[in-house]
Scaffold this active site. Sequence first.
Site, PDB file in Angstrom:
ATOM      1  N   GLY A 121      64.114   9.301 -56.953  1.00 41.90           N
ATOM      2  CA  GLY A 121      64.339  10.132 -55.777  1.00 41.90           C
ATOM      3  C   GLY A 121      63.259  11.179 -55.555  1.00 41.90           C
TER       4      GLY A 121
ATOM      5  N   GLU B 125      71.714   9.734 -63.424  1.00 41.34           N
ATOM      6  CA  GLU B 125      72.540  10.768 -62.766  1.00 41.34           C
ATOM      7  C   GLU B 125      73.895  10.877 -63.449  1.00 41.34           C
ATOM      8  OE1 GLU B 125      72.054   9.200 -58.799  1.00 41.34           O
ATOM      9  OE2 GLU B 125      69.932   9.747 -58.906  1.00 41.34           O
TER      10      GLU B 125
ATOM     11  N   ASN C 198      71.244   0.542 -55.159  1.00 49.35           N
ATOM     12  CA  ASN C 198      72.215   1.528 -55.640  1.00 49.35           C
ATOM     13  C   ASN C 198      72.394   2.561 -54.525  1.00 49.35           C
ATOM     14  OD1 ASN C 198      73.634   3.525 -56.951  1.00 49.35           O
ATOM     15  ND2 ASN C 198      71.942   4.127 -58.301  1.00 49.35           N
ATOM     16  N   TRP C 199      73.527   2.477 -53.836  1.00 50.01           N
ATOM     17  CA  TRP C 199      73.719   3.347 -52.662  1.00 50.01           C
ATOM     18  C   TRP C 199      74.088   4.779 -53.069  1.00 50.01           C
ATOM     19  CZ3 TRP C 199      76.834   0.282 -48.372  1.00 50.01           C
ATOM     20  CH2 TRP C 199      76.130  -0.894 -48.067  1.00 50.01           C
ATOM     21  N   LYS C 200      74.437   4.983 -54.325  1.00 47.86           N
ATOM     22  CA  LYS C 200      74.857   6.310 -54.807  1.00 47.86           C
ATOM     23  C   LYS C 200      75.998   6.830 -53.916  1.00 47.86           C
ATOM     24  CE  LYS C 200      70.272   6.820 -56.666  1.00 47.86           C
ATOM     25  NZ  LYS C 200      69.203   7.673 -57.138  1.00 47.86           N
TER      26      LYS C 200
ATOM     27  N   SER D 212      61.879   5.329 -56.987  1.00 43.91           N
ATOM     28  CA  SER D 212      61.039   5.426 -55.784  1.00 43.91           C
ATOM     29  C   SER D 212      60.346   4.113 -55.418  1.00 43.91           C
ATOM     30  CB  SER D 212      60.019   6.564 -55.924  1.00 43.91           C
ATOM     31  OG  SER D 212      60.689   7.805 -56.079  1.00 43.91           O
TER      32      SER D 212
ATOM     33  N   GLY E 119      67.127   2.887 -54.901  1.00 43.02           N
ATOM     34  CA  GLY E 119      68.051   3.925 -54.436  1.00 43.02           C
ATOM     35  C   GLY E 119      67.858   4.177 -52.947  1.00 43.02           C
ATOM     36  N   GLY E 120      67.105   5.207 -52.618  1.00 42.22           N
ATOM     37  CA  GLY E 120      66.929   5.641 -51.223  1.00 42.22           C
ATOM     38  C   GLY E 120      66.583   4.511 -50.260  1.00 42.22           C
TER      39      GLY E 120
ATOM     40  N   GLU F  16      64.382   3.114 -65.655  1.00 36.39           N
ATOM     41  CA  GLU F  16      64.224   4.082 -64.568  1.00 36.39           C
ATOM     42  C   GLU F  16      63.759   5.424 -65.142  1.00 36.39           C
ATOM     43  OE1 GLU F  16      66.811   2.958 -60.956  1.00 36.39           O
ATOM     44  OE2 GLU F  16      68.096   4.018 -62.364  1.00 36.39           O
TER      45      GLU F  16
ATOM     46  N   HIS G 107      73.353   5.081 -65.529  1.00 33.29           N
ATOM     47  CA  HIS G 107      72.379   5.677 -64.611  1.00 33.29           C
ATOM     48  C   HIS G 107      72.085   7.114 -65.035  1.00 33.29           C
ATOM     49  CE1 HIS G 107      70.443   7.211 -61.047  1.00 33.29           C
ATOM     50  NE2 HIS G 107      70.173   5.953 -60.758  1.00 33.29           N
TER      51      HIS G 107
HETATM   52  P1  PGA Z   1      65.284   5.926 -55.871  1.00 30.46           P
HETATM   53  O1  PGA Z   1      66.525   5.749 -56.880  1.00 30.46           O
HETATM   54  O2  PGA Z   1      64.834   4.553 -55.477  1.00 30.46           O
HETATM   55  O3  PGA Z   1      65.853   6.692 -54.706  1.00 30.46           O
HETATM   56  O4  PGA Z   1      64.230   6.678 -56.599  1.00 30.46           O
HETATM   57  C1  PGA Z   1      66.535   4.724 -57.835  1.00 30.46           C
HETATM   58  C2  PGA Z   1      67.803   4.802 -58.654  1.00 30.46           C
HETATM   59  O5  PGA Z   1      68.262   5.924 -58.935  1.00 30.46           O
HETATM   60  O6  PGA Z   1      68.381   3.773 -59.021  1.00 30.46           O
END
Ligand code: PGA
Length: 249
Positions: free
Chosen positions: A172, A96, A9-11, A212, A233-234, A166, A94
Site C-alpha cells: 500500500g 495487517e 485481496n479487497w481488504k 504495490s 491489494g489496491g 509480501e 497477512h
Molecule cells: P497492495 O496490497 O497491492 O495495495 O500493496 C497488497 C496486499 O496487502 O496484499
Amino acid sequence: MRKQIVAGNWKMNKDYVDSEILVSKLLEQHHHSTTDVIIAPPFTNLLAAKNTLKGSPISVAAQNMHFAENGAYTGEVSASMLTSIGVKTVILGHSERRAYFNETDEMLAKKVDTALAHGIRIIFCFGEELADRKAKKENEVVASQIKNALFHLSASAWDHIVLAYEPVWAIGTGETASPEQAQDMHAFIRKTLADQYTPALADAVSILYGGSVKSANAKEIFSKPDVDGGLIGGAALDAEHFSAIVNSF
Ligand code: PGA
C-alpha cells in the site's frame, strides 16, 4: 508445472452493492486462461460473489478465519462457515492481521491446521519490515515466519498451501520490491522449503509476490522464474486494472 495465480485481496473495501458491481465487471473481462484468478472480498460479500461467479473460473477466498471450530469468539468466522457457502480458500497471516490484530506465528499455525482439516486451501502471507531489510535480516525473518507456522506440516499438506511473500514496506506504499529483490527472496524461500522437505516439493509450491503490484510492473515481476503470480491489494479494486495484471503473464 506450478500454478500461476493472481489473487485480489479487497481488504475492508466494497459494500454489498459495490462488490457485486466489481464482480460483474470482472466476469466481463477476458482473463489469461492458464492463470488461476481468485478474489477475496469481505465476509459479507462472499456468498453473493460465489453465486454471481457460479460457472466462471474465478474463485472466491476469505481474508481470514478463526482457528476454533465454533464457540464464544464474538465477531469471528469459522472454517466450516466458509465451506458451508462453498469458500475453499483463505488468506492467512497477512501483515495487517499480524500488525493490527496481534496474530502471532503460533496462532497462525493453529489456523493453518484448522483450514487444512477442513480441506481449505491457504494463501499464507509473510514478509519482513523495512527495519529488518535495513538490518539485512530479511531472509532470517522470512525463514522464521515460514518455519514457525508451516514446518510442522506433512509433505502432503503442501498441496493446499500457496505462499505469498509480501514485504511490509511495499504494501500500500507504492514502493515495490524490484523484480530482482522479489526473485532473490522467492529463490531463498524455495531453497528453504527444499532443505526442510524435498526439492520436488519446493518446486511444486506456488509463491506469489505482493506489495504495490500494478499493471505497469506486473509483467516484469511475473517474468521472474520463482515468482508464480501476485497477491494484489489496491489494484484489485478496479476490474480493468486487476484484469490487466492477470493478463500480465
Ligand atoms: P497492495 O496490497 O497491492 O495495495 O500493496 C497488497 C496486499 O496487502 O496484499
